[in-house]
Design an enzyme around this catalytic site. Structure first.
Site, mmCIF file in Angstrom:
data_model
loop_
_atom_site.group_PDB
_atom_site.id
_atom_site.type_symbol
_atom_site.label_atom_id
_atom_site.label_comp_id
_atom_site.label_asym_id
_atom_site.label_seq_id
_atom_site.Cartn_x
_atom_site.Cartn_y
_atom_site.Cartn_z
ATOM 1 C CG ASP A 274 -56.616 -61.365 -50.452
ATOM 2 O OD1 ASP A 274 -55.551 -61.710 -49.903
ATOM 3 O OD2 ASP A 274 -57.654 -62.054 -50.367
ATOM 4 C CD GLU A 477 -57.219 -68.235 -49.504
ATOM 5 O OE1 GLU A 477 -57.238 -67.766 -50.638
ATOM 6 O OE2 GLU A 477 -56.373 -67.930 -48.644
HETATM 7 C C1 BGC Z 1 -56.493 -64.606 -48.474
HETATM 8 C C2 BGC Z 1 -56.596 -63.566 -47.390
HETATM 9 C C3 BGC Z 1 -55.384 -63.616 -46.500
HETATM 10 C C4 BGC Z 1 -54.133 -63.456 -47.350
HETATM 11 C C5 BGC Z 1 -52.852 -63.449 -46.537
HETATM 12 C C6 BGC Z 1 -55.163 -64.599 -49.164
HETATM 13 O O1 BGC Z 1 -54.993 -65.756 -49.907
HETATM 14 O O2 BGC Z 1 -57.520 -64.409 -49.417
HETATM 15 O O3 BGC Z 1 -57.768 -63.766 -46.643
HETATM 16 O O4 BGC Z 1 -55.459 -62.613 -45.522
HETATM 17 O O5 BGC Z 1 -54.074 -64.519 -48.267
HETATM 18 O O6 BGC Z 1 -52.477 -64.692 -46.112
#
Ligand code: BGC
Length: 615
Positions: A274, A477
């Site tokens: 990630d 998030e």
């Molecule tokens: C997230 C992921 C996401 C990635 C790409 C991260 O901050 O945890 O779920 O796919 O960013 O945008």
């Protein structure tokens, strides 16, 4: 693309092509294949020069005017660079990845589906597969090959800011959906990515990127179980979680990645890290890269730091810390996915069928999203049969989410943190627009787009009923976490300004404390003798005891996405409510140090599975 069982990803025809290619590429090109920068930080020329295997768009990172044609043009340039062959560079098509987690929602004019929590309420696996297909068609329209979806998190605590990305607190329901969404996406030509491996929804206190403290048996039953059907359906990629398991970062967890996922479960695709996920693994970046590669991660989402990653990993390979065999395995897996998904056989993005096609945001696609909205609504209260509303009645519509398509879409829509207002969501209908279309006597007062101050109490004397649409502002998030107001810890941050500036959404799940204006409006209208139907737009269950008590009818609408008209379909009785709570609904804030590993279990106001019907 056909849906392949995990083992078939390594089928012999593909395996032969992989081995033939692998034998011819240099260490530099191998490491390049394992590297995924963010589009703002890498040019097409650099893609060729550093042999980059994949590029991504972070939330809200969009080319040009953010129309499908702009995306196709961008992907065409990257793809073309990746396919220019010379003495130093073998042609290997670039894989472009986006977060199409509720439709291809970064792109203007996309069909935007309810976030997963609403789809969980719908309880309809067939619908999930159709949503996967529609989403894939809209991803292909942008010339994109890969979506970082589905999220298979099992959200155990609504304080978690990513609760809405989870279908349910119940692993059985998540598992029922997992194979269907993977099939829908991959059979329509887009590589799926099951995420976040593993335990992301089980952290103590629901803290994003936190620690999931539990024994292995519980981890398997609760959080690993949904991956089994995803792997059976042939999911080609898996993303590692930014969280930890019993204090150990998943990004360095050899047992979970190498032994369980790839070994025991036989996952044959590739594992991607990630966003900046390896940063906290070790102080030295090269050490962190080595630990993560040795733990079994194959591709690295290193948005800005990709040059340091390439240099650091090369050094570790040369020092023998990372065995060449592990690099070869990682690259073989990446190539296998590129072959198995048909990427090698596709023409340049501009020449692909469906590129910049008319299916994007089409009426047919929006009809599927509207159906999903209808099925996702959960009726929690219907006193005196206030619902269904009469289409001929004089209905007052108000509240900050009544006429705000941005707000009803939530996070991961156009921007990482989502948007408010109608202007940024091209197409679709607000909840008010849906009501207006069927009830000529309905009137909007205030209700979104900043028209009047939130918390206003309009004069309701001339009305038969009021619909008050309230809830949360968009978030994504850790910024959606409910906890003490400390800055979000270092880690993922798609916004300029760096980590440390990000605050959680609030420190309570109580709507009356987070958004007191909602209760003010509901009570003010009720006091005028008009029955109030409250529609809650939120990414999770909230503590709404007071709002419930003051309302005659109460509907949990989750984050319905672009097709707000699906709400009117049900409020006016054209369809019955069929949604059932995918999470138990708390009657008070979870308590204790971990604030209830379970979503207020024991203090639930409504149990998981609850939902009233009209008929
Ligand atoms: C997230 C992921 C996401 C990635 C790409 C991260 O901050 O945890 O779920 O796919 O960013 O945008």
């Amino acid at each position: 693309m056909t849906s392949l069982p995990a083992t078939a990803v390594r089928a012999s025809a593909v395996e032969e092509r992989v081995q033939e290619l692998l034998a011819r590429i240099s260490l530099d090109q191998k490491i390049g294949q394992m590297t995924q920068p963010e589009r703002l930080h890498v040019s097409p020329a650099e893609v060729k020069r550093f042999h980059i295997g994949s590029v991504l768009s972070g939330g809200g990172s969009c080319p040009g005017d953010n129309r499908p044609a702009d995306w196709v043009a961008m992907n065409d340039a990257y793809w073309t660079a990746s396919m220019e062959e010379d003495a130093d560079h073998l042609a290997i098509p670039l894989l472009y990845g986006v977060d199409a987690i509720h439709g291809n929602a970064n792109v203007l004019g996309a069909t935007i589906f309810p976030h997963n929590i609403g789809l969980g309420a719908a309880g309809d696996p067939g619908l999930i597969e159709r949503i996967g297909r529609v989403t894939a068609r809209e991803v292909c329209a942008a010339g994109v090959d890969w979506t970082f979806a589905p999220t298979l998190a099992v959200a155990r605590n609504p304080c978690w800011g990513r609760t809405y990305e989870s279908y349910s607190e119940d692993p059985t329901l998540v598992a029922r959906y997992a194979g269907r969404i993977v099939r829908g996406l991959q059979e329509a030509g887009v590589v799926a990515c099951a995420k976040h491996w593993v335990g992301d929804g089980g952290t103590v206190g629901g803290v994003d990127q936190g620690d999931t403290v539990m024994g292995e048996e519980e981890l398997r039953r609760m959080h690993i179980a949904p991956y089994v059907p995803a792997l059976e359906a042939g999911v080609l990629t898996v993303m590692v979680s930014l969280s930890s398991w019993n204090g150990e970062k998943c990004h360095a967890h050899r047992y979970l990645i190498q032994d369980v996922l790839k070994g025991e479960m036989g996952f044959g695709g590739f594992v991607v890290s990630d966003w900046d996920g390896i940063d906290p693994v070790a102080d030295d970046y090269g050490d962190a890269a080595a630990m993560a590669v040795n733990a079994g991660i194959d591709m690295f989402m290193v948005p800005e730091t990709w040059r340091a990653f390439i240099a650091g990993l090369k050094e570790q390979v040369e020092r023998g810390v990372v065995p060449v065999g592990r690099i070869d395995d990682a690259v073989a897996r990446i190539l296998q996915v590129k072959f198995a998904s048909g990427l090698f056989d596709r023409p340049r993005p501009w020449a692909r069928r469906g590129s910049n096609g008319s299916a994007f945001g089409s009426g047919e696609h929006r009809a599927v999203a509207r159906e999903a909205v209808r099925k996702s609504l959960v009726l929690l209260k219907n006193e005196g049969g206030v619902l269904p509303l009469d289409k001929g009645a004089r209905i007052l519509v108000t509240g900050p989410a009544a006429h705000d398509r941005g707000r009803q879409c939530g996070g991961f829509t156009v921007e990482w943190q989502g948007v408010t207002g109608n202007a940024a969501i091209d197409g679709g209908t607000s909840i008010w627009e849906g009501i207006r279309a069927v009830a000529p006597g309905a009137v909007l007062r205030g209700g979104g787009d900043g028209a009047t101050p939130a918390g206003d109490v309009p004069d309701a004397r001339d009305f038969d009923a009021a619909v008050v649409v309230v809830g949360e502002r968009p978030y994504a998030e850790g910024l959606g976490d409910i906890r003490e107001p400390s800055p979000v810890r270092a880690g993922t941050n798609h916004l300029p300004g760096g980590p440390g500036v990000l605050q959680p959404y609030g420190n309570t799940l109580k709507l009356a404390a987070l958004h007191p204006e909602a209760l003010r409006t509901i009570r003010g209208l009720t006091a005028q003798g008009v029955p109030v139907v409250t529609v809650l737009v939120s990414g999770r269950p909230l503590v709404v005891n007071e709002e419930l008590a003051a309302s005659a009818g109460f509907v949990a609408a989750w984050l319905p996405g672009s097709e707000g008209a699906g709400v009117a379909d049900v409020l006016f009785g054209d369809y019955d409510f069929v949604g059932r709570l995918p999470m138990s609904w708390p009657g008070k804030m979870p308590e204790g140090p971990g604030r209830g590993g379970r979503s207020g279990r024991g203090t639930a106001l409504f149990p998981h599975g609850y939902g009233l019907r009209l008929l």
